[in-house]
Write a protein that holds these residues in place. Structure first.
Motif, PDB file in Angstrom:
ATOM      1  N   ASP A  82       0.868  -1.176   0.000  1.00 49.27           N
ATOM      2  CA  ASP A  82       0.000   0.000   0.000  1.00 49.27           C
ATOM      3  C   ASP A  82       0.900   1.219   0.000  1.00 49.27           C
ATOM      4  N   SER A  83       1.053   1.853  -1.166  1.00 46.63           N
ATOM      5  CA  SER A  83       1.969   2.989  -1.277  1.00 46.63           C
ATOM      6  C   SER A  83       1.484   4.214  -0.508  1.00 46.63           C
ATOM      7  N   TYR A  84       0.232   4.247  -0.101  1.00 43.40           N
ATOM      8  CA  TYR A  84      -0.243   5.336   0.750  1.00 43.40           C
ATOM      9  C   TYR A  84       0.379   5.258   2.139  1.00 43.40           C
ATOM     10  N   LEU A  85       0.685   4.034   2.586  1.00 41.45           N
ATOM     11  CA  LEU A  85       1.307   3.831   3.890  1.00 41.45           C
ATOM     12  C   LEU A  85       2.816   3.634   3.807  1.00 41.45           C
ATOM     13  N   MET A 151       2.226  -4.276   9.787  1.00 38.96           N
ATOM     14  CA  MET A 151       0.997  -3.802   9.171  1.00 38.96           C
ATOM     15  C   MET A 151      -0.117  -4.800   9.472  1.00 38.96           C
ATOM     16  N   TRP A 152      -1.226  -4.291  10.013  1.00 39.17           N
ATOM     17  CA  TRP A 152      -2.395  -5.114  10.291  1.00 39.17           C
ATOM     18  C   TRP A 152      -3.498  -4.756   9.287  1.00 39.17           C
ATOM     19  N   ARG A 187      -6.250  -0.907   6.560  1.00 35.58           N
ATOM     20  CA  ARG A 187      -4.893  -1.299   6.935  1.00 35.58           C
ATOM     21  C   ARG A 187      -4.312  -0.266   7.902  1.00 35.58           C
ATOM     22  N   TYR A 188      -3.543  -0.772   8.843  1.00 32.86           N
ATOM     23  CA  TYR A 188      -2.880   0.089   9.831  1.00 32.86           C
ATOM     24  C   TYR A 188      -1.396  -0.229   9.821  1.00 32.86           C
ATOM     25  N   ASN A 194       1.954  10.171  10.297  1.00 31.45           N
ATOM     26  CA  ASN A 194       0.967  11.160   9.851  1.00 31.45           C
ATOM     27  C   ASN A 194      -0.332  10.504   9.381  1.00 31.45           C
ATOM     28  N   ASN A 195      -0.204   9.532   8.512  1.00 33.47           N
ATOM     29  CA  ASN A 195      -1.370   8.833   7.972  1.00 33.47           C
ATOM     30  C   ASN A 195      -1.192   7.329   8.214  1.00 33.47           C
ATOM     31  N   PRO A 196      -1.502   6.847   9.390  1.00 34.13           N
ATOM     32  CA  PRO A 196      -1.238   5.432   9.689  1.00 34.13           C
ATOM     33  C   PRO A 196      -2.303   4.470   9.185  1.00 34.13           C
ATOM     34  N   VAL A 197      -3.460   4.974   8.732  1.00 38.56           N
ATOM     35  CA  VAL A 197      -4.571   4.103   8.349  1.00 38.56           C
ATOM     36  C   VAL A 197      -4.928   4.346   6.894  1.00 38.56           C
ATOM     37  N   SER A 198      -5.213   3.267   6.196  1.00 34.46           N
ATOM     38  CA  SER A 198      -5.661   3.321   4.810  1.00 34.46           C
ATOM     39  C   SER A 198      -6.968   2.544   4.690  1.00 34.46           C
TER      40      SER A 198
END
Length: 336
Positions: A82-85, A151-152, A187-188, A194-198
């Motif tokens: 997940d490239s956001y995380l 990552m969970w 996902r966490y 800053n942004n831990p959740v997607s």
């Protein structure tokens, strides 16, 4: 003189007998119409609420098509990115629950008229069509290649398909049809402050196929199952690159983050295979394998996951009953 009185008495008795016979015949002839009129008057004197009950259809029992259900627990592995995380790939284990069910379709019959307006329409089982559903819920934990980040993930999917039988013979049955799939999850990451959740959500329209084969043995009627689905068009949610959910909520609208994509940038597919093994007359053990592939590329972001696992569960056959008669005829068998 005495003879004269005797003759008058005989004539009086004869006249009384004739009058009695005529009166009895008149009452007998007019008895049925009087009784019908009396019953009609009693019916008309009933309250309107009692008369309205007569328009309700007669209670009956509705038998549904038998449902084949397989409920399993899964244990396997997952590789996701997940490239956001994080730009790295994470790998780990995944636990889940999978429920698969299938039943024949129905052929509805025409109603008789206005009197059957409130009655449930008659229908019969149509073996040419199959109603299939697949529900999965999984929880995963993975780590990065360095082992210093975790990552969970929590994923949910529901697949509903309506398939038309194409082939049926000694080598099994094959059905093909459209499918509607809804997916969601979160996902966490422990490495992103800053942004831990997607969050991910999508609704896809795809093509599905179902194959089954039963061994021709009365002592060991094992059954093989194979189901596959591929999304052809999907509506997915995705925020912008580096956009926080705070910015999305206050300065933008989530409706503008919905994107319609094809199988190229939005590739989603799943495969479920299983075998049902009867353990004498005790139970039917189900063993299987599940493969799930997802990939989405939009807004310079990439979310991808590849998971596979072994399935262990139980296969059952259900015969649902409904209707007012089922509530009364089977009342002694119900615990409620």
């Amino acid at each position: 003189m005495r003879t004269k009185y005797t003759t008058l008495a005989r004539r009086s008795r004869l006249t009384l007998s004739l009058l009695t016979a005529l009166l009895g015949g008149a009452l007998t002839a007019t008895g049925a119409p009087l009784a019908e009129a009396t019953a009609q008057e009693a019916q008309d004197s009933l309250p309107s609420r009692d008369r309205a009950k007569s328009i309700l259809p007669e209670p009956r029992e509705v038998t549904h098509s038998p449902i084949s259900q397989v409920r399993s627990f899964s244990l396997g592995g997952i590789i996701q990115r997940d490239s956001y995380l994080s730009p790295l790939r994470y790998g780990g284990t995944q636990l889940g629950f999978v429920s698969q069910s299938a039943s024949y379709g129905y052929r509805r019959q025409r109603r008789g008229g206005l009197s059957q307006l409130l009655a449930r329409p008659e229908r019969s089982v149509d073996p040419r069509w199959t109603d299939h559903s697949l529900l999965s819920l999984s929880l995963s934990q993975s780590t990065n290649p360095a082992g210093n980040g975790r990552m969970w993930g929590l994923q949910f999917s529901y697949d509903r398909s309506y398939l038309r039988r194409l082939v049926e013979g000694r080598y099994g049955r094959l059905a093909l049809g459209p499918a509607l799939v809804g997916r969601g999850g979160a996902r966490y990451s422990s490495r992103n402050g800053n942004n831990p959740v997607s969050i991910e959500a999508s609704l896809g329209l795809g093509l599905s196929a179902l194959y089954s084969y039963r061994l021709p043995s009365l002592r060991f009627p094992a059954r093989l199952r194979l189901y596959g689905e591929l999304d052809l068009l999907s509506l997915s949610f995705s925020q912008e690159y580096g956009e926080s959910y705070y910015e999305l909520y206050y300065y933008s609208s989530w409706q503008r983050r919905l994107y319609l994509r094809g199988p190229g940038p939005a590739l989603r597919s799943q495969l479920v295979a299983g075998i049902d093994l009867p353990l004498l007359d005790w139970m039917t053990l189900s063993l299987g394998y599940r493969l799930d592939l997802q990939r989405l590329r939009v807004n310079a972001l990439e979310r991808s996951s590849l998971s596979q696992g072994l399935l262990v569960g139980v296969s059952t056959q259900l015969l649902p009953l409904s209707g007012r008669r089922a509530q009364t005829d089977y009342a002694p068998l119900s615990p409620f």
